[in-house]
Design a protein around this motif. Structure first.
Motif, short mmCIF file in Angstrom:
data_model
loop_
_atom_site.label_atom_id
_atom_site.label_comp_id
_atom_site.label_asym_id
_atom_site.label_seq_id
_atom_site.Cartn_x
_atom_site.Cartn_y
_atom_site.Cartn_z
N TYR A 167 -1.91 -39.35 -9.74
CA TYR A 167 -2.57 -39.98 -8.60
C TYR A 167 -4.01 -39.53 -8.39
O TYR A 167 -4.86 -40.32 -7.99
CB TYR A 167 -1.76 -39.72 -7.34
CG TYR A 167 -0.32 -40.13 -7.47
CD1 TYR A 167 0.03 -41.48 -7.52
CD2 TYR A 167 0.69 -39.18 -7.60
CE1 TYR A 167 1.35 -41.87 -7.66
CE2 TYR A 167 2.01 -39.57 -7.74
CZ TYR A 167 2.34 -40.91 -7.77
OH TYR A 167 3.64 -41.28 -7.92
N LEU A 168 -4.28 -38.26 -8.60
CA LEU A 168 -5.64 -37.75 -8.41
C LEU A 168 -5.93 -36.75 -9.52
O LEU A 168 -5.77 -35.54 -9.34
CB LEU A 168 -5.80 -37.10 -7.03
CG LEU A 168 -7.24 -36.83 -6.60
CD1 LEU A 168 -8.05 -38.12 -6.50
CD2 LEU A 168 -7.27 -36.10 -5.26
N CYS A 169 -6.35 -37.26 -10.64
CA CYS A 169 -6.56 -36.41 -11.81
C CYS A 169 -7.70 -36.91 -12.69
O CYS A 169 -7.89 -36.41 -13.80
CB CYS A 169 -5.27 -36.30 -12.63
SG CYS A 169 -4.59 -37.89 -13.15
N GLU A 170 -8.46 -37.89 -12.21
CA GLU A 170 -9.61 -38.41 -12.93
C GLU A 170 -10.89 -38.02 -12.20
O GLU A 170 -10.94 -38.05 -10.95
CB GLU A 170 -9.54 -39.94 -13.07
CG GLU A 170 -8.31 -40.43 -13.81
CD GLU A 170 -8.34 -40.07 -15.29
OE1 GLU A 170 -9.47 -39.84 -15.80
OE2 GLU A 170 -7.27 -39.99 -15.91
N ARG A 171 -11.92 -37.70 -12.93
CA ARG A 171 -13.18 -37.21 -12.35
C ARG A 171 -13.73 -38.16 -11.29
O ARG A 171 -14.08 -37.73 -10.18
CB ARG A 171 -14.20 -37.00 -13.48
CG ARG A 171 -15.58 -36.57 -12.99
CD ARG A 171 -16.55 -36.56 -14.16
NE ARG A 171 -17.92 -36.45 -13.72
CZ ARG A 171 -18.69 -35.37 -13.83
NH1 ARG A 171 -18.20 -34.28 -14.38
NH2 ARG A 171 -19.94 -35.37 -13.42
N ASP A 172 -13.85 -39.45 -11.61
CA ASP A 172 -14.45 -40.40 -10.67
C ASP A 172 -13.65 -40.50 -9.38
O ASP A 172 -14.22 -40.61 -8.29
CB ASP A 172 -14.58 -41.78 -11.32
CG ASP A 172 -15.66 -41.82 -12.39
OD1 ASP A 172 -16.45 -40.86 -12.47
OD2 ASP A 172 -15.71 -42.80 -13.15
N GLU A 173 -12.31 -40.46 -9.50
CA GLU A 173 -11.47 -40.53 -8.31
C GLU A 173 -11.60 -39.28 -7.45
O GLU A 173 -11.63 -39.36 -6.22
CB GLU A 173 -10.00 -40.73 -8.72
CG GLU A 173 -9.62 -42.17 -8.99
CD GLU A 173 -9.54 -42.98 -7.72
OE1 GLU A 173 -8.47 -43.04 -7.08
OE2 GLU A 173 -10.57 -43.57 -7.33
N VAL A 174 -11.67 -38.12 -8.09
CA VAL A 174 -11.83 -36.87 -7.35
C VAL A 174 -13.15 -36.87 -6.59
O VAL A 174 -13.22 -36.53 -5.41
CB VAL A 174 -11.74 -35.65 -8.29
CG1 VAL A 174 -12.13 -34.36 -7.56
CG2 VAL A 174 -10.33 -35.53 -8.86
N LEU A 175 -14.22 -37.27 -7.26
CA LEU A 175 -15.53 -37.31 -6.61
C LEU A 175 -15.57 -38.33 -5.49
O LEU A 175 -16.15 -38.08 -4.43
CB LEU A 175 -16.63 -37.61 -7.65
CG LEU A 175 -16.82 -36.56 -8.75
CD1 LEU A 175 -17.95 -36.97 -9.68
CD2 LEU A 175 -17.10 -35.18 -8.14
N ALA A 176 -14.93 -39.48 -5.70
CA ALA A 176 -14.88 -40.50 -4.64
C ALA A 176 -14.10 -40.00 -3.43
O ALA A 176 -14.46 -40.27 -2.28
CB ALA A 176 -14.24 -41.78 -5.18
#
Length: 287
Positions: A167-176
């Motif tokens: 669910y939350l393990c990609e760079r762009d998603e974490v930064l967003a």
């Protein structure tokens, strides 16, 4: 001394309070599922406060956990007020902000007034994803609730965000996700790797494509300057990493071995740490 700055060293002077066994979420990675307490839903606020007051010497703070402590807002506020009247302990609460916080909004504001800090476990900035993490469907708009909380209360809140696959393990998603809560006016965010999570574990190092020192030997909590990744970012971000002691998919490195040997030769002095359950009973650790 750097060997004694890891949370696994047990250098606490605090109480963890398992305030209730009731929770409206079913997160698969939840550590509380491993230590479900006494199975008591409604906490005995007087018994909990009495135990804390009687054992307050040498302690610094109290962390109210669950279950979900905000399902019993009145009892929670009563308990904190009793502790504050008799001790100098700081009181903190960790909550996923259930619907009761909206229904009993004045009481929730009272909690924010009397507590020294409240951790919001938000899971994600998109509620449809957060619901999948919590394995339940939200019955009110949490994001709207977070957004419209008065700024004076936001100053007392730490946003807790777990790195969790898928669910939350990609760079762009974490930064967003970080940018979203920074834009809402929250100025303290804790980004945490999971413990005892297996396939759900996600590494901040791998997500960001950076190399970091061992969290066991060099400390598992540190502040990260996210303004280098997000222009104009203002919030303080504290990163809590996992190591081989609390995540079995990880392996120990050279400096971890050095620390283990160092602790054997010169063991750290433990703090005063206890867990208190719904009925006021106290233990030297989780049961």
């Amino acid at each position: 001394m750097k060997w004694y700055i890891n949370s696994c060293d047990g250098r606490y002077n605090s109480f963890d309070v398992h305030f209730t066994s009731e929770c409206d979420n079913r997160c698969k990675h939840c550590i509380d599922a491993r230590t479900p307490g006494k199975g008591i839903k409604k906490p005995d606020a007087h018994a909990i406060a009495k135990t804390i007051i009687e054992n307050a010497e040498g302690r610094d703070d109290v962390m109210f956990l669950g279950g979900e402590p905000c399902l019993y807002l009145k009892e929670l506020c009563d308990c904190i007020r009793m502790i504050k009247q008799e001790t100098t302990l700081k009181c903190y609460v960790t909550t996923s902000v259930p619907r009761t916080c909206a229904i009993l909004y004045p009481k929730f504001c009272e909690l924010l007034e009397i507590a020294d800090g409240v951790n919001f476990s938000v899971q994600h900035y998109r509620e449809e994803v957060a619901d999948r993490v919590r394995c339940t469907r939200s019955t009110f708009d949490r994001q709207e609730f977070y957004a419209h909380l008065p700024q004076k209360y936001k100053e007392k809140v730490r946003i807790n965000i777990n790195l969790v696959k898928p669910y939350l393990c990609e760079r762009d998603e974490v930064l967003a996700c970080l940018k979203h809560y920074d834009d809402l006016g929250y100025r303290y965010i804790k980004l945490a790797e999971l413990q005892y999570a297996g396939d759900a574990y996600a590494s901040f190092e791998q997500i960001m494509g950076i190399k970091m020192k061992s969290p066991y030997a060099h400390g598992c909590q540190q502040d990260i300057d996210m303004s280098q990744y997000i222009p104009g970012f203002q919030a303080r971000v504290q990163l809590k990493r996992s190591c081989f002691c609390c995540e079995k998919t990880l392996k120990a490195g050279f400096w971890d071995g050095v620390k283990v040997i160092g602790k054997t030769i010169c063991p750290p002095k433990g703090g005063h740490y206890s867990v208190i359950y719904e009925d006021g009973s106290i233990y030297n650790g989780w049961i």
